[in-house]
Enzyme design. Structure first.
Site, PDB file in Angstrom:
ATOM      1  N   ASP A 119       0.520  -1.346   0.372  1.00 24.19           N
ATOM      2  CA  ASP A 119       0.410  -0.526  -0.263  1.00 24.19           C
ATOM      3  C   ASP A 119       0.813   1.294  -0.001  1.00 24.19           C
ATOM      4  OD1 ASP A 119       0.540   0.454   2.757  1.00 24.19           O
ATOM      5  OD2 ASP A 119      -0.510  -0.672   3.254  1.00 24.19           O
ATOM      6  N   LYS A 141      -5.030   2.677  -0.408  1.00 25.74           N
ATOM      7  CA  LYS A 141      -6.248   3.127   0.064  1.00 25.74           C
ATOM      8  C   LYS A 141      -5.455   4.501   0.119  1.00 25.74           C
ATOM      9  CE  LYS A 141      -7.773  -0.749   2.773  1.00 25.74           C
ATOM     10  NZ  LYS A 141      -8.515  -1.049   3.870  1.00 25.74           N
ATOM     11  N   MET A 256      -3.925   9.066  11.888  1.00 29.31           N
ATOM     12  CA  MET A 256      -4.875   9.429  10.786  1.00 29.31           C
ATOM     13  C   MET A 256      -5.865  10.576  11.211  1.00 29.31           C
ATOM     14  SD  MET A 256      -5.656   5.551   9.783  1.00 29.31           S
ATOM     15  CE  MET A 256      -5.901   4.932  11.367  1.00 29.31           C
TER      16      MET A 256
END
Length: 340
Positions: A119, A141, A256
């Site tokens: 990723d 993602k 995040m």
């Protein structure tokens, strides 16, 4: 290719000291090892006495074993895959972005992989270690953008492993720290696919450290708390008690959380955390583009907006942020003075 040796019977027809290195690696992989040799080195004898392996001095029926190794050298432990290979998934935590922070075990897994699912936060430079014939699958993602669903990723892991391939899932940071790694392990387990998890350097510690910020410091703070900021305070999906968080007295590390940073800061201040608490944002940690912004809880949102800093970034909230470069320089200067 790496062989899943858990519970597999392995016969080693060599009792030498070099063979002990290989046997140790086999035991680490949870193989059931039998050494058949008239004599063995002291290390192998010790392992036999401790019940870690079986030592026999007479010939045995080799057909009873899954893997047979004859004269072995330390480098041959991984070559046993030529015998009865089976599909396997290895989750590799690849650290915060610098390939130099991938563990030795992680690098070995990449080198042995038939298929690698990677990723955007994994160090893509690490793919240079892969075999030329390895299949690379991008399962990036992008937050609120193009994305490979977790269901698709799970399906790919199972599909390739069932085809007899060694599949490596290369993930940024550590697979079990907001990496959905256990979801992938669960999906594989439900499909009957064996898995191995190789821990990685988590960005929750590495990003502050690379910015010169310790998450703990003797006499100042005795712990740190890591949270996900992917949903804001008060959201039905949020399970975080921000009032309790504000009272912990620990360093707060938010992963995040850039999109919801304003709401998080407001919730902490409303819960009683001093608005002047030092705060830092470390963006693109461990990469050539790493940026560090130091501010306060009251001003961090405006300051990051002005600086144009966005995800991926780690936010650190607490008095350890004030121990930045000036404090490090002071310690270094004191150390030099004491040496003179």
């Amino acid at each position: 290719m790496q062989l899943n040796l858990t519970g597999r019977s392995v016969l080693v027809l060599d009792g030498s000291a070099p063979a002990a290195v290989t046997v140790s690696a086999l035991l680490h992989k949870r193989a059931l090892v039998t050494v058949a040799a008239p004599a063995v080195c002291a290390a192998l004898e010790d392992l036999a006495l401790r019940g870690r392996l079986t030592w026999v001095t007479t010939p045995v029926d080799e057909s009873r074993f899954d893997v047979v190794l004859r004269t072995v050298a330390p480098s041959e432990a991984g070559s046993a895959a030529a015998v009865r290979t089976a599909g396997h998934v290895t989750l590799v935590g690849a650290g915060p972005g610098d390939p130099g922070l991938v563990t030795v075990a992680g690098r070995a897994a990449v080198k042995q992989a038939d298929v690698i699912l990677t990723d955007r936060l994994a160090p893509w430079e690490a793919l240079k270690w892969a075999r030329p014939d390895a299949e690379i699958i991008d399962v990036t993602k992008i937050p609120y953008g193009r994305s490979t669903s977790q269901e698709q990723i799970n399906a790919l892991l199972v599909e390739h492993a069932r085809a007899g391939r060694h599949v490596v899932r290369l993930k940024g940071g550590d697979s079990y720290v907001f990496g959905r790694g256990f979801e992938e392990v669960t999906a594989c387990a439900e499909a009957g696919v064996p898995t191995t998890v190789i821990p990685g350097v988590t960005s929750s510690i590495a990003a502050p450290e690379l910015a010169g910020i310790p998450v703990t410091h003797r006499g100042l703070v005795q712990g740190f708390t890591v949270i996900s900021g992917h949903v804001p305070p008060g959201h039905p999906d949020s399970s975080i008690d921000y009032a309790a968080l504000a009272r912990t007295g620990t360093t707060l590390v938010v992963l995040m959380g850039m999109r919801n940073l304003a709401a998080i800061a407001d919730a902490l201040v409303a819960a009683g955390l001093d608005r002047n608490t030092p705060c830092a944002v470390v963006a693109d940690a461990a990469s050539a583009g790493q940026r560090v912004l130091r501010s306060t809880l009251a001003d961090v949102v405006a300051d990051t907006a002005e600086a144009g800093i966005g995800a991926p970034a780690v936010t650190v909230i607490g008095h350890v942020v004030a121990l930045g470069p000036a404090a490090v320089q002071a310690v270094a200067t004191a150390s030099r003075c004491s040496d003179t």
